[in-house]
Design a protein around this motif. Structure first.
Motif, PDB file in Angstrom:
ATOM      1  N   GLN A   1     -50.365 -53.022 -50.139  1.00  0.00           N
ATOM      2  CA  GLN A   1     -49.839 -53.785 -51.270  1.00  0.00           C
ATOM      3  C   GLN A   1     -50.773 -54.920 -51.676  1.00  0.00           C
ATOM      4  N   PRO A   2     -51.323 -54.929 -52.893  1.00  0.00           N
ATOM      5  CA  PRO A   2     -52.200 -56.016 -53.345  1.00  0.00           C
ATOM      6  C   PRO A   2     -51.401 -57.167 -53.946  1.00  0.00           C
TER       7      PRO A   2
ATOM      8  N   ILE B   1     -48.475 -45.391 -57.185  1.00  0.00           N
ATOM      9  CA  ILE B   1     -47.926 -45.564 -55.839  1.00  0.00           C
ATOM     10  C   ILE B   1     -47.548 -47.020 -55.602  1.00  0.00           C
ATOM     11  N   ILE B   2     -48.460 -47.940 -55.945  1.00  0.00           N
ATOM     12  CA  ILE B   2     -48.197 -49.368 -55.729  1.00  0.00           C
ATOM     13  C   ILE B   2     -47.016 -49.838 -56.580  1.00  0.00           C
ATOM     14  N   SER B   3     -46.901 -49.285 -57.787  1.00  0.00           N
ATOM     15  CA  SER B   3     -45.818 -49.696 -58.695  1.00  0.00           C
ATOM     16  C   SER B   3     -44.450 -49.292 -58.169  1.00  0.00           C
ATOM     17  N   ILE B   4     -44.342 -48.044 -57.688  1.00  0.00           N
ATOM     18  CA  ILE B   4     -43.017 -47.496 -57.378  1.00  0.00           C
ATOM     19  C   ILE B   4     -42.606 -47.683 -55.924  1.00  0.00           C
ATOM     20  N   ALA B   5     -43.559 -47.942 -55.031  1.00  0.00           N
ATOM     21  CA  ALA B   5     -43.223 -48.027 -53.600  1.00  0.00           C
ATOM     22  C   ALA B   5     -42.190 -49.112 -53.280  1.00  0.00           C
TER      23      ALA B   5
ATOM     24  N   THR C   1     -39.022 -58.904 -56.309  1.00  0.00           N
ATOM     25  CA  THR C   1     -40.433 -58.582 -56.509  1.00  0.00           C
ATOM     26  C   THR C   1     -40.659 -57.126 -56.897  1.00  0.00           C
ATOM     27  N   ALA C   2     -39.790 -56.224 -56.454  1.00  0.00           N
ATOM     28  CA  ALA C   2     -39.985 -54.802 -56.757  1.00  0.00           C
ATOM     29  C   ALA C   2     -40.004 -54.560 -58.261  1.00  0.00           C
TER      30      ALA C   2
ATOM     31  N   VAL D   1     -47.853 -53.598 -62.765  1.00  0.00           N
ATOM     32  CA  VAL D   1     -48.972 -52.860 -62.190  1.00  0.00           C
ATOM     33  C   VAL D   1     -49.387 -51.635 -63.011  1.00  0.00           C
ATOM     34  N   PRO D   2     -48.470 -50.874 -63.628  1.00  0.00           N
ATOM     35  CA  PRO D   2     -48.897 -49.669 -64.370  1.00  0.00           C
ATOM     36  C   PRO D   2     -49.786 -50.008 -65.554  1.00  0.00           C
TER      37      PRO D   2
END
Length: 524
Positions: free
Chosen positions: A481-482, A298-302, A411-412, A419-420
């Motif tokens: 978001q971390p 979720i954090i990777s793709i959001a 940043t995306a 992250v993955p």
């Protein structure tokens, strides 16, 4: 034979491998960007090669939308309406949606294919498909044939987008990871900038080359990529994940790791992969949604999806058309398109210098808040509809391009890449790109009916819609978001497995860091 392969590693040998990996991780943290570039120029070069290949993706993506702003294209493929030639909304949707639909399929397939045959040969296949697709686009003289070319090219660009960003994430040293993944976002601004220069030269032609020259230019990117791909080192992470340690060592040596560094680097890779194997037992797409991997997915793709929800589809594809409808001449609209892409490029280059110092979270969050404000104000200017407010709306769209590429536009890709988990990286990236393509596909069908003068005729007032959606995006980023900058893959694995809250990521001391500090004290 299998019993030897599956035999447990002696405890003392495993401890040695852990200590070696900790030492490599500590060295990665201590080296600056320029030290790494001087010491390991090969990973930097091959990451730039992957970025060059991504140019093919951004070039075709931009060409798909900007071609609607070429009068001769609308004349050849559209019809006459109210004093101008207009491309039918259904064909606008088809031309924009076709590559996105095939992108969606190919990015998911690419994850499986790339894990099976490797990163390099997957890129080769995609480039061959691209050659065929571009040829169809160049020779097309009917809507149906042009649609076929766009559909086929989507399979190539979807594959390249997911595999190249994966490759960058796997070979780039820690100190360069933020810079190189931001540079991958640069390719999404340089491609459109080149498109803008070509259109400025040929866009006012009154023959087929007004737009065919645009598609011919794609051969240049493909040829360079196709020549260099045969010299490209395969990803050592992929080779290690397939238990091809000898080839992984050779790949690391080709990437500049010699004199014992290759075996030490391989120890870090193997340790990271082994730690992940302890939590996961398969590498299917379903694995991306199990245990701690769900949160990471979720954090990777959001952020990549937030790009689509924050209006970049409209700004990238419809600005030149809006400028023309606002009363500017065709030639002036093409010049403003160049200005737009220059703003985007400057924004991305600036992101290289702040991505690590400001941090992924802050840059993404505050960038999204600023974009939300710009979208709302732009919609207000468009609603007034005077000459002055139309110019103000155009100026705001240019400001949007700069700020977008400085923040979430850059940043995306960094977040998506780092992250993955290592074993699931290519699949997570494929999911992220596919989800973004789903959103873009939806917008490609909806936008012509909202924007076109022969339909709802909202023009730039559609930014109210994107501004409203941005509110929800900002709330998500604030809560979930971390901060992941300056973290090795091993540290990120530990924090996600330990379920560290997003707000505590920045100041959290991992066991990996503790071991490094203890080793440093013992050494001194």
């Amino acid at each position: 034979m299998d019993s030897e392969k599956d035999a447990p590693v002696p405890a003392h040998q495993e401890e040695v491998e852990v200590q070696v990996a900790v030492q490599v991780n500590k060295e990665d943290h201590e080296m600056s960007k320029w030290q790494v570039i001087r010491r390991y120029p090969q990973p930097f070069f091959w990451s730039v090669y992957a970025i060059w290949t991504i140019l093919l993706v951004s070039f075709d993506n931009q060409a798909s939308g900007i071609v609607f702003g070429i009068p001769q294209f609308r004349k050849d493929f559209g019809y006459y309406y109210d004093g101008n030639y207009v491309l039918d909304a259904k064909w606008q949707s088809a031309f924009s949606g076709a590559p996105l639909a095939s992108n969606l399929v190919s990015s998911l397939i690419a994850g499986q294919v790339s894990d099976k045959i490797g990163r390099r040969y997957t890129i080769v296949i995609a480039l061959i498909i691209s050659f065929a697709a571009v040829t169809l686009e160049v020779v097309a003289d009917t809507n149906e044939l042009f649609f076929g070319g766009k559909l086929l090219n989507g399979f190539a660009t979807g594959t390249l987008a997911s595999v190249c960003i994966t490759y960058i994430g796997e070979i780039s040293p820690l100190a360069l990871r933020g810079l190189l993944t931001c540079m991958s976002a640069l390719s999404y601004t340089l491609g459109p900038l080149i498109v803008a220069f070509i259109i400025n030269t040929t866009g006012t032609y009154t023959n087929h080359w007004a737009y065919r020259s645009l598609f011919c230019a794609q051969y240049g990117f493909s040829v360079v990529s196709f020549i260099l791909v045969w010299f490209m080192p395969e990803s050592p992470w992929w080779l290690a994940s397939r238990d091809r340690d000898d080839k992984a060592l050779k790949s690391l040596q080709r990437l500049g790791y010699r004199g014992g560094e290759d075996s030490r680097r391989l120890s870090l890779i193997k340790l990271t992969l082994e730690e992940i194997r302890r939590e996961t037992e398969s590498v299917s797409y379903f694995e991306c949604f199990r245990n701690s991997n769900l949160r990471r997915t979720i954090i990777s793709i959001a952020p990549l999806s937030i790009q689509s929800l924050a209006g970049v589809v409209f700004v990238a594809s419809y600005t030149i058309y809006y400028i023309q409808l606002g009363g500017f001449s065709d030639s002036m609209s093409f010049k403003l398109q160049i200005t737009q892409q220059v703003c985007s490029t400057i924004g991305n280059i600036m992101s290289w210098f702040v991505i690590d110092s400001v941090g992924r979270r802050n840059l993404t969050l505050w960038g999204s808040i600023s974009l939300m404000v710009i979208l709302m104000v732009c919609g207000g200017c468009a609603a007034v509809g005077s000459v002055g407010t139309t110019k103000a709306a155009v100026a705001l769209l240019l400001l949007y391009c700069w700020l977008y590429n400085l923040t979430i536009g850059a940043t995306a890709f960094t977040i998506l890449c780092e992250v993955p988990t290592s074993r699931l990286r290519v699949k997570t990236i494929a999911i992220g790109i596919s989800l973004q393509n789903c959103l873009n596909l939806m917008w490609s069908f909806v936008m012509p009916y909202l924007f076109n003068p022969d339909k709802a005729n909202l023009g730039a007032k559609v930014t109210f819609i994107f501004g409203g959606l941005s509110v929800f995006c900002v709330i998500y980023l604030w809560v979930y978001q971390p901060e992941t900058s300056h973290r090795s893959y091993e540290e990120l694995d530990e924090m996600f497995m330990d379920k560290i809250p997003a707000r505590k990521f920045k100041g959290y001391m991992t066991h990996v860091e503790m071991r490094g500090e203890i080793g440093k004290e013992v050494g001194s």
